[in-house]
Enzyme design. Structure first.
Site, PDB file in Angstrom:
ATOM      1  N   GLU A 124       7.896   2.450  14.337  1.00 55.63           N
ATOM      2  CA  GLU A 124       8.699   3.039  13.269  1.00 55.63           C
ATOM      3  C   GLU A 124       8.665   4.551  13.461  1.00 55.63           C
ATOM      4  OE1 GLU A 124       7.198   1.129   9.590  1.00 55.63           O
ATOM      5  OE2 GLU A 124       8.935  -0.182   9.800  1.00 55.63           O
ATOM      6  N   GLU A 179       4.573  -4.273  11.925  1.00 55.49           N
ATOM      7  CA  GLU A 179       3.587  -3.208  11.640  1.00 55.49           C
ATOM      8  C   GLU A 179       2.430  -3.884  10.924  1.00 55.49           C
ATOM      9  OE1 GLU A 179       3.542  -0.201  12.606  1.00 55.49           O
ATOM     10  OE2 GLU A 179       5.599   0.198  13.213  1.00 55.49           O
ATOM     11  N   ASN A 195       0.803  -1.239   0.000  1.00 58.33           N
ATOM     12  CA  ASN A 195       0.000   0.000   0.000  1.00 58.33           C
ATOM     13  C   ASN A 195       0.830   1.280   0.000  1.00 58.33           C
ATOM     14  OD1 ASN A 195       0.766  -0.527   2.641  1.00 58.33           O
ATOM     15  ND2 ASN A 195      -1.102   0.325   3.523  1.00 58.33           N
TER      16      ASN A 195
END
Ligand SMILES: NC(=O)c1ccc[n+]([C@@H]2O[C@H](COP(=O)([O-])OP(=O)(O)OC[C@H]3O[C@@H](n4cnc5c(N)ncnc54)[C@H](O)[C@@H]3O)[C@@H](O)[C@H]2O)c1
Ligand SMILES: C[N+](C)(C)CCCC=O
Length: 531
Positions: A505, A291, A194
């Site tokens: 992150e 993630e 994405n």
């Protein structure tokens, strides 16, 4: 007029000549900074694997190649050559060799290379954004912002590289201890489709700032832009093998995770794959950053600024055709303002310009693949079956432009009358589908918002400052927003609670996830032995 046309042509010609002289820009892309492409015209023939400082054409004739598509047109963009065990071994070997050099550099020296990489990204911003659009289907406006986020991340961690340091601890008798912050070794990055360019930067920047090297595997659906970053790091002066790209799907990914020379795995993708990554990493006791997915709540109280709340709800649901991990897809609206909210949100959703993602005026491009589009449409069908009302959208969309007819478009959808048990409210749809739920009290909405195994993000709209902080304190989510949504500056940590992930992150804390501490105790007197 004639004079200005001549100047533009001369400029284009000069850029083309310059690009053909630049290593890495040669080959099938034939690209310049100023030349723009149109949907359906880009062909990529250069190899997409990269190690030992250059693109690699796989030698193994048995290697299966898979088509990669352009979502805007449904056309085949290129063929993907998936890496097998020998290729993964070569890429990890290349990264191991680079690690011995790179890990010994001072932070300032690493920062110099990273800042040059950031400068090259800025220079090639339009080119990278256009290629991202062709491979991913998102609008050019969003792709430009993704490239900016990638560049800013590299700049931010270049600065962090110069500040890495340990601690000095005074001990009795003049003895002391100190800590050294050291890199981990070869880190593996595995990405989702994405945010292809943003993800590769968000992983590689902290990794190399800390002195690690990296082998990155993009999603096989969007393999194209990671290799551009590999070339950029190389051109910026990184040692051969510092950043490598191996292409492939789950087999290649699993070879990377099991490789004995890999020290850490940083993964972005779905929860089921994240669990597999963690299992594989556990066999080598390797640290992971995960993630993963989300099904995040966005809570809109009756005292909100309605205009901003509506804008926030759209930003929380329709960026990147709704294919965003942090999206606030469970929109809880206080019942007293539900009619006004729905009226406005539907009006604006219907006005979203869908179409050719390379056009500046487009706000919603194509979903990433045909199977994914079908999956999202099936979720809308299921929602209707379970009793949700479709207020707008949720249908396949065929643009008027004939070259886009086989693209993967749909109209953005608003679902009303949703209840907590519906599939559209429980599962991550990963498409442009907003589920609206009504609520009455703060306690009630908190309980319902937290009723999920996931906890990536959450948002609240209210003018009551105390309530805003109280609600956020009680929401089980890692990335929270007050009176806005989906804002992710690189200076702040991003990541999830519960099944949405492990680690963070961006932000200073990410240094912790790409480095380890060595403690050194120094004796200044005699050894006081018990024996
Ligand atoms: N939290 C975040 O920051 C974040 C960001 C973007 C996307 N996502 C999540 O990613 C998902 C969509 O992306 P996707 O469909 O590409 O996810 P996915 O889990 O299908 O694939 C992600 C990556 O893992 C690789 N992979 C698959 N099986 C593997 C295995 N067994 N071993 C090693 N690698 C393997 C894939 O090839 C791909 O590169 C959504 O759930 C979304 O929420 C999360
Ligand atoms: C920058 N965004 C839009 C918050 C996306 C973060 C990455 C999640 O998919």
């Amino acid at each position: 007029m004639k004079g200005s046309n001549f100047r533009i042509l001369k400029h284009l010609k000069m850029n083309l000549l310059r690009s053909l002289r630049t290593p890495g820009l040669r080959g099938a892309l034939h690209y310049t900074e100023t030349r723009t492409i149109t949907s359906g015209t880009l062909h990529i023939k250069d190899p997409l694997n990269f190690w030992c400082g250059g693109r690699v054409n796989l030698k193994d004739v048995k290697t299966k190649s898979e088509p990669v598509y352009e979502p805007a047109t449904g056309r085949v963009l290129c063929q993907l050559q998936a890496c097998g065990a020998a290729d993964v071994d070569a890429a990890v070997g290349s990264a191991s060799a680079a690690f011995t050099v790179w890990s010994k550099l001072a932070g300032m020296e690493r920062a110099k290379v990273m800042l040059e990489a950031a400068r090259l990204i800025e220079k090639r911003r339009e080119e990278i954004a256009e290629i991202e659009v062709v491979n991913n289907g998102k609008s050019i406006t969003e792709a430009r912002l993704d490239v900016d986020s990638a560049r800013l991340c590299i700049e931010y961690f270049a600065a962090q590289a110069t500040t890495l340091s340990g601690q000095h601890v005074q001990l009795p008798g003049g003895s002391f201890a100190y800590t050294r912050r050291e890199p981990l070794g070869v880190c593996v990055g595995i990405g989702a489709w994405n945010y292809p360019f943003q993800i590769v930067a968000w992983k590689s920047a902290p990794a190399i700032a800390c002195g690690n090297s990296m082998v990155f595997k993009p999603s096989p659906v969007t393999p194209v832009t990671a290799v551009l970053l590999a070339e950029i790091y190389s051109q910026a002066g990184a040692p051969e093998g510092l950043f490598n790209v191996v292409q492939g799907g789950q087999e290649t990914g699993s070879l990377l995770c099991h490789h004995p020379s890999v020290a850490k795995i940083s993964f972005t993708g779905s929860v089921p794959t994240g669990k597999k990554i963690m299992e594989m990493a556990s066999r080598g006791v390797k640290p992971v950053t995960l993630e993963l997915g989300g099904k995040s709540p966005l809570i809109i109280f009756e005292d909100s600024d309605l205009e901003n709340a509506v804008r926030g709800a759209l930003m929380a649901n329709f960026l990147s055709q709704g294919q965003v991990c942090s999206n606030g897809t469970r929109v809880f609206v206080q019942s007293s303002i539900l009619p006004q909210f729905l009226k406005e949100v539907v009006r604006r959703t219907k006005a979203i310009q869908i179409g050719d993602p390379l056009l500046d005026e487009t706000r919603m491009g194509a979903l990433v693949s045909k199977p994914h589009l079908e999956k999202v449409l099936a979720y809308v069908k299921q929602a209707k079956k379970e009793g949700a009302r479709v207020l707008c959208g949720g249908e396949p969309f065929i643009p008027a432009d004939s070259k886009l007819k086989a693209g993967y478009y749909m109209t953005p959808c608003v679902l009303d009358g949703c209840t907590d048990d519906m599939t559209c409210v429980r599962e991550e749809i990963f498409g442009p589908v907003m589920s609206v739920l009504s609520f009455d009290t703060e306690d009630e909405v908190l309980r319902r918002a937290n009723d999920s195994a996931l906890g990536l993000a959450a948002g609240v709209f209210t003018k009551d400052v105390k309530r805003a902080h109280r609600v956020i304190e009680n929401l089980q989510a890692g990335s929270c927003f007050i009176n806005n949504y989906n804002i992710t500056p690189v200076e702040v940590p991003f990541g999830g609670y519960k099944a949405s992930g492990i680690g963070r992150e961006n932000g200073q804390v990410t240094i912790e996830f790409y480095s380890q501490l060595k403690t050194v105790v120094v004796e200044m007197g005699d050894v006081d032995s018990l024996f």
